[in-house]
Design an enzyme around this catalytic site. Structure first.
Site, short mmCIF file in Angstrom:
data_model
loop_
_atom_site.label_atom_id
_atom_site.label_comp_id
_atom_site.label_asym_id
_atom_site.label_seq_id
_atom_site.Cartn_x
_atom_site.Cartn_y
_atom_site.Cartn_z
N ASP A 6 23.82 40.54 62.41
CA ASP A 6 24.73 40.60 61.28
C ASP A 6 25.71 39.68 61.54
OD1 ASP A 6 26.66 41.32 59.44
OD2 ASP A 6 26.98 43.19 60.32
N LYS A 68 32.87 32.16 57.01
CA LYS A 68 31.53 32.67 56.22
C LYS A 68 31.65 32.35 54.70
CE LYS A 68 28.31 36.47 55.36
NZ LYS A 68 28.06 37.73 55.82
N GLU A 145 22.07 41.74 53.30
CA GLU A 145 22.72 42.93 54.11
C GLU A 145 22.65 44.12 53.62
OE1 GLU A 145 26.66 41.22 53.96
OE2 GLU A 145 26.05 39.45 55.33
N ASP A 168 28.79 48.04 50.04
CA ASP A 168 29.06 47.35 51.32
C ASP A 168 30.21 46.44 50.91
OD1 ASP A 168 29.55 45.70 53.50
OD2 ASP A 168 27.39 45.25 53.70
MG MG Z 1 29.33 43.08 56.88
#
Ligand code: MG
Ligand code: ADP
Length: 568
Positions: A6, A68, A145, A168
């Protein structure tokens, strides 16, 4: 060895499929989450993870987090004189996770399943792949994800179920997926999200809220803007976490022994964050609408990501769904565990035979076209969708196009991703030109086929039946044409950096923590810390692991005691 990773905006984690279950691998500090942070010093010293976060307060200009968010763009950052791309920075995190796996198992991982936000576009996905390669990992698959989280949730909770929603909210990205499970098939029905929304934005709101009270404070006099912003961000995050469990918290900045603080209440914070909370609704509505499921038929709301711990988010969810969210899977671990399950599936792991996953394309893919309206007026740059969003993948779709001009010699397709009718509002992925035989307008046919694979990567085939010409391309993005050379160059660049041996991670973290504490105090406390720091450095020089461990423990204890007396 194949591992599941992850690679988060704020935190990353690595897990393995072992003995029929997914297992997280702790880092050198014994923690399951490694902050996605990198810090460099002149001379090429480098730090990744907790140690880098600790350097944020003292060396903000040489430390970077949340990179990111830059993935898939041409931005770079320069830390202590070294220029790095977002792929390089991600590769450093990946490499550090690989080190941790090697330390735990004695084997260096060579392959990985890496998770990406479902809403990551083609460029961002390719950049993630490149990061893996720079780190020396063959990326077997990219997995969304929320799909990974759903896998972890499904496995923990075997059995068929009605559709459920995975929500999420991480540090920088927000993803929503609607998932169904039956007969061992995990089916993602729809996903939507916002890759510019996360805990970081709540930090920014909080920092902005207290700024007027703090700006004129004497403690901030003469402090550089970079340093002040870095300290503000760290303080905002700390305060926001505190507000998750209490009604008020003090927002404190400590600089060179002086501090500036102000009290913040949950109520004021929630009011300031109302705009962000409202933005959580849209992706939920879009996902539900795309798969024609209404809120009432959802069996569960599964929370993933650290930022879902904020009461303001939970309250909004309870209002939105009319029920309390489920928290049976650990919100911080679900994604990495799911990646390990996918790794297990790819390597034929026992106990996983019956599970299959089907995912969807998170956005529409198509080409630009032109048409003439009823009055013969020419309109160009109109989006022609070929694969529509939320179509199950893998998928292959063909569309037929015809020439628009007499004796036209070539046709150029620009490939776009997005939802807008005007292509200029979408993301351009590449361009492809094919020669066609000169004929009257509308007489030459060109077939365009899009194939979208399970990693969310696009393949384009173009055929001109009149000449038998066919062309295949994986997006001819400028970024991509350069990519092999770039990867080699990036590797070289990273090889030059001196990475601290993994065994030293806790020493490095302790040094950074002590240095930060030293800067945070004056007078007697400062002297005490300085003295303990000297002892610890002396122990490090002996290179005797036992002496070092003792000195580290002593220093840690001292710092804990000092922390315990903090006004917060
Ligand atoms: Mg995450
Ligand atoms: P990512 O997937 O983007 O790496 P994570 O899922 O690790 O992110 O979540 C990180 C975010 O969660 C950060 O913004 C952090 O501040 C927030 N967070 C973690 N714990 C808490 C908490 N107890 N209260 C509020 N926010 C939290």
């Amino acid at each position: 060895m194949l591992v599941g990773i992850d690679l988060g905006t704020t935190n990353s984690a690595v897990a393995l499929w072992k003995d029929g279950v997914p297992q997280l691998v702790p880092n050198a500090l014994g923690r399951e989450l490694t902050p996605s942070a990198v810090s460099l010093a002149k001379g090429g010293q480098s730090w990744v993870g907790e140690a880098a976060v600790d350097r944020m307060a003292t060396h903000p200009a040489d430390t970077v987090t949340s990179f990111k968010r830059m993935m898939g763009t041409a931005s770079t950052v320069t830390l202590a004189g070294t220029t790095l791309t977002p792929e390089d920075l991600s590769a450093m995190v990946l490499r550090s996770l690989a080190d941790d796996v090697e330390a735990a198992t004695g084997e260096r991982p060579t392959e990985a399943v890496i998770t990406v936000p479902a809403y990551f576009n083609e460029r961002q996905r390719r950049a993630t792949r490149r990061a893996g390669e720079i780190a020396g990992l063959e990326v077997k698959r990219l997995i969304n994800e929320p799909t990974a989280a759903a896998l972890a949730f499904g496995l923990a909770d075997k059995g068929d179920r009605e559709p459920f929603l995975v929500f999420d909210l991480g540090g920088g990205t927000f993803d929503v997926s609607i998932v169904e499970m039956f007969d061992g098939i995990v089916e993602v029905r729809a996903s939507a999200g916002d890759n510019r929304l996360g805990g970081d934005d709540f930090d920014a709101v909080l920092a902005r809220m207290v700024e007027p009270q703090l700006l004129g404070h004497a403690a901030l006099e003469g402090v550089s803007v970079t340093r002040r912003d870095a300290l503000m961000k760290l303080a905002a995050e700390r305060t926001r976490r505190a507000l998750s469990t209490s009604e008020k918290a003090e927002f404190v900045l400590t600089i060179d022994g002086k501090s500036a603080g102000t009290m913040v209440t949950t109520e004021a914070f929630e009011e300031a964050a109302a705009g962000l909370v409202r933005k959580l609704r849209d992706p939920v509505i879009r996902a539900l609408r795309d798969c024609h499921i209404d809120v009432k038929s959802l069996s569960d709301i599964v929370l993933v990501g650290g930022a879902t711990r904020m009461p303001v988010v939970r309250k909004a969810l309870t209002r939105m769904f009319g029920r309390f969210p489920n928290s049976t899977v650990h919100p911080d671990h679900a994604v990495a565990l799911g990646a390990a399950i996918q790794a297990g599936l790819l390597s034929g792991g026992e106990g996983l035979e019956e599970i299959r996953i089907t995912d969807v394309a998170p956005f529409t893919l198509g080409v630009n076209t032109a048409t003439r309206d009823a009055h013969g007026v020419f309109h160009d740059d109109i989006f022609a969708p070929i694969i529509e969003r939320n179509t199950p993948v893998p998928v292959s779709r063909m569309e037929r196009f015809f020439t628009l001009g007499d004796n036209q010699r070539q046709v150029t397709f620009a490939i776009y991703q997005g939802e807008a009718r005007d292509v200029k509002k979408n993301v351009k992925l590449g361009e492809l030109t094919v020669p066609v035989p000169p004929r009257p307008a509308g007489e030459v046919q060109v077939d365009v086929r899009f194939t979208y694979d399970t990693s969310g990567l696009l393949d384009v085939d173009v055929a001109v039946p009149a000449t038998g010409l066919t062309r295949n391309m994986v997006i001819v993005d400028e970024d991509d044409r350069r990519s092999q050379k770039d990867i080699a160059e990036s590797r070289k660049r990273l090889e030059k950096l001196k990475v601290h041996p993994r065994e030293e991670a806790d020493n490095v973290a302790m040094l950074a923590r002590a240095e930060r504490a030293y800067e945070g105090f004056t007078g007697h406390v400062r002297d005490v810390i300085g003295h303990a720091l000297t002892q610890f450095q002396g122990a490090l020089e002996t290179q005797d692991p036992r002496l070092i461990a003792d000195a580290r423990d002593a220093l840690g204890q001292l710092l804990d005691e000092i922390d315990a007396q903090s006004p917060l």
